[in-house]
Design an enzyme around this catalytic site. Structure first.
Site, PDB file in Angstrom:
ATOM      1  N   GLU A 164       0.826  -1.215   0.000  1.00 15.11           N
ATOM      2  CA  GLU A 164       0.000   0.000   0.000  1.00 15.11           C
ATOM      3  C   GLU A 164       0.850   1.251   0.000  1.00 15.11           C
ATOM      4  OE1 GLU A 164      -2.964  -0.059   3.089  1.00 15.11           O
ATOM      5  OE2 GLU A 164      -4.078  -1.660   2.109  1.00 15.11           O
ATOM      6  N   GLU A 206      -5.811  -7.374  -0.852  1.00 11.79           N
ATOM      7  CA  GLU A 206      -6.215  -7.244   0.551  1.00 11.79           C
ATOM      8  C   GLU A 206      -7.566  -6.552   0.644  1.00 11.79           C
ATOM      9  OE1 GLU A 206      -3.201  -5.747   3.439  1.00 11.79           O
ATOM     10  OE2 GLU A 206      -4.912  -4.622   4.248  1.00 11.79           O
TER      11      GLU A 206
END
Ligand code: IDC
Length: 528
Positions: free
Chosen positions: A201, A295
């Site tokens: 991320e 995710e």
């Protein structure tokens, strides 16, 4: 044309071009339509800690083999296709940070996930920071990664090695990433079940802004590191804003740098992310960006707070309609909403119903339902994709070493060493076609062709040949007729006509028995 329109058209053209060069033309029908509305409170399936001793051919990897990213007519964007060109949706469990929860990286845990939860993929979250790989626990995490890959390989599960950059520009730790992926891409280059995720991320920079500090540059650099180690694995790239800006990729995907077999992440948490983020996903898909949800959570983005089951199911429908693979955060018993296992439960495998949290129950309901659909689809088409290929070898070594190459390999554009495995060449008019064996692994083979126009005028081409077996996947050409062992193929829009002096390549994977050759013989070219 105003600026917006111009950039839209540019993005569209880039995407169209990207599709054109990576198109796979043979593709089976969709496996999944809608996810079942899953509950987070009532478990629809039995979970009592029992496991099945599946023969390898019945495992996910035994059924699907090496995965690649390719275009399938059922979906707007390229998606994950299996060795036979059939769309496959990855249903994944993500570990928590393996520096904190290594105990869940064990074969029994993965087997419970496979057999009782309907999961076919495990994601190993390797934090570079937070006491992780680069600042404390590298040696321990190396052991855990290797254990995890060995366990997944023995169980015939896919495994994602996730460089879990969190909350920063991954260029800050690019040197660490280069060493890490050099190590693991070299180690696992022959494994057909390993996938690399190169930045979980990212935040604080654009996907592409022309600087050397953007995500495009990072992803290109690390992907080249992986490819230079000889790995053809799928590469999953993080996008900006905690992997939410997946719509920004279409302006400059890695395919523009000649790197294929890549996907881009979108992450969501169902109690935080609603229509805005769904719109970004839809924009990305219609621009032809291959998306992977490496995710997500059914709770809020802190990993805690409340759950939103309705929105979790709405997201899951969107994913399954588009054959988007996913991994749910996270396999551990930490006292937070995202954990699958209750804090009171010390067990690290063979969990029973009462030991599961809301997230755990919802995940079992979702993945079992999707897994049942996959099975039903296989029996309704009368074909179990499983084959006995590599069964024994895979059991012993943990992974097949005899994988076919990815069908998404970039065409080389030049002819291969013709002394090696040359099958046949035949002139007809001014165009020649040379077939070269790319490998035979008993139950399958791969063959590539170079078609060259040696004449002085441009020419369309059609190639016919005989090959024993059933072509399962063809790239950069399409089959126009097929009877018994005889195939006739032509080129695509972008390579079907060759200018004088020009050449192109195409290739196929063929499914066959070990007595059949799969190679192309009696190769003939017609030009018109
Ligand atoms: C969270 C964990 C939490 C941990 C924190 C920081 O659940 O226990 O303290 O990370 O390491 C993400 C991240 C993922 C987060 C998760 C929940 O990829 O690492 O895990 N999340 O916040 N993105 C959105 C949410």
């Amino acid at each position: 044309m105003n600026g917006f329109k111009k950039s839209f058209v540019k993005s569209f053209l880039t995407a169209a071009l990207t599709l054109a060069v990576s198109t796979t033309t043979v593709c089976s029908t969709s496996v999944f339509v809608n996810a079942k509305e899953a509950s987070g409170t009532n478990l629809d399936y039995t979970v009592n800690g029992s496991v099945n001793n599946l023969s390898f051919d019945k495992t996910p990897v035994g059924r699907h083999g090496r995965l690649h990213v390719g275009k399938c007519s059922n979906y707007a964007a390229p998606t994950i296709l299996d060795e036979k060109g059939k769309a496959v949706q990855l249903r994944g469990a993500s570990t928590h940070g393996i520096q904190w929860f290594p105990q869940y990286v064990n074969k029994e845990a993965f087997q419970s996930l496979r057999d009782e939860w309907g999961i076919n993929t495990v994601r190993l979250a390797v934090y570079p920071r937070e006491g992780g790989y680069l600042d404390g626990s590298g040696a321990q995490m190396d052991r855990t990664i290797k254990q995890g890959v060995a366990a997944a390989s023995q169980l015939g599960m896919y495994v994602i090695i996730d460089w879990h950059v969190l909350n920063y520009n991954p260029n800050e730790t690019i040197d660490g990433a280069k060493s890490f992926f050099t190590k693991y891409a070299s180690l696992y280059k022959d494994y057909n079940n390993v996938i690399f995720e190169i930045a979980n991320e990212p935040t604080g920079t654009d996907w592409y802004n022309g600087s050397s500090n953007d995500l495009y540059t990072y992803s290109k650099t690390i992907s080249n590191v992986i490819r230079n180690c000889g790995s053809k694995a799928i590469i999953i790239c993080g996008t900006n804003t905690w992997s939410q800006d997946v719509d920004a990729v279409a302006a400059k995907p890695l395919s523009t740098a000649g790197i294929d077999n890549c996907m881009y992440t979108l992450h969501y948490y169902a109690a935080t992310h609603y229509d805005n983020l769904k719109s970004k996903l839809k924009t990305a898909l219609s621009a032809g960006t291959p998306v992977f949800v490496s995710e997500f959570g059914i709770c809020d983005a802190s990993g805690n707070g409340g759950v939103d089951i309705q929105n979790a199911n709405s997201w899951m429908s969107l994913l399954t309609q588009n054959n988007i693979g996913f991994c749910c955060w996270s396999l551990c018993n930490k006292g937070e909403q995202a954990s699958y296992i209750k804090t009171s439960t010390p067990k690290t495998s063979k969990w029973t119903k009462d030991e599961l949290t809301t997230t755990g129950i919802w995940l079992v309901n979702t993945c079992r339902a999707l897994s049942a659909k996959e099975d039903a689809n296989q029996s309704s088409t009368g074909k179990d994709d499983s084959s006995s290929k590599d069964k024994d070898k895979s059991k012993d070594s943990g992974a097949s070493k005899t994988n076919p190459p990815s069908t998404n390999d970039k065409p080389s554009g030049s002819s291969k060493d013709k002394s090696e495995g040359k099958n046949g060449s035949k002139d007809k008019g001014s165009v020649t076609a040379v077939a070269t064996s790319g490998g035979d692994w008993g139950t399958g083979a791969t063959v590539s062709f170079t078609v060259s126009n040696n004449g002085s005028a441009s020419s369309k081409w059609t190639v016919s040949f005989d090959a024993e077996g059933e072509i399962s996947n063809i790239w950069c050409a399409k089959i126009v007729s097929h009877k018994d062992n005889h195939y006739v193929v032509t080129g695509m829009d972008y390579n079907g006509t060759l200018a004088a002096g020009q050449s192109t390549t195409f290739g196929y994977n063929i499914t066959k028995t070990s007595n059949q050759s799969g190679n192309a013989s009696n190769v003939k070219v017609t030009c018109n």
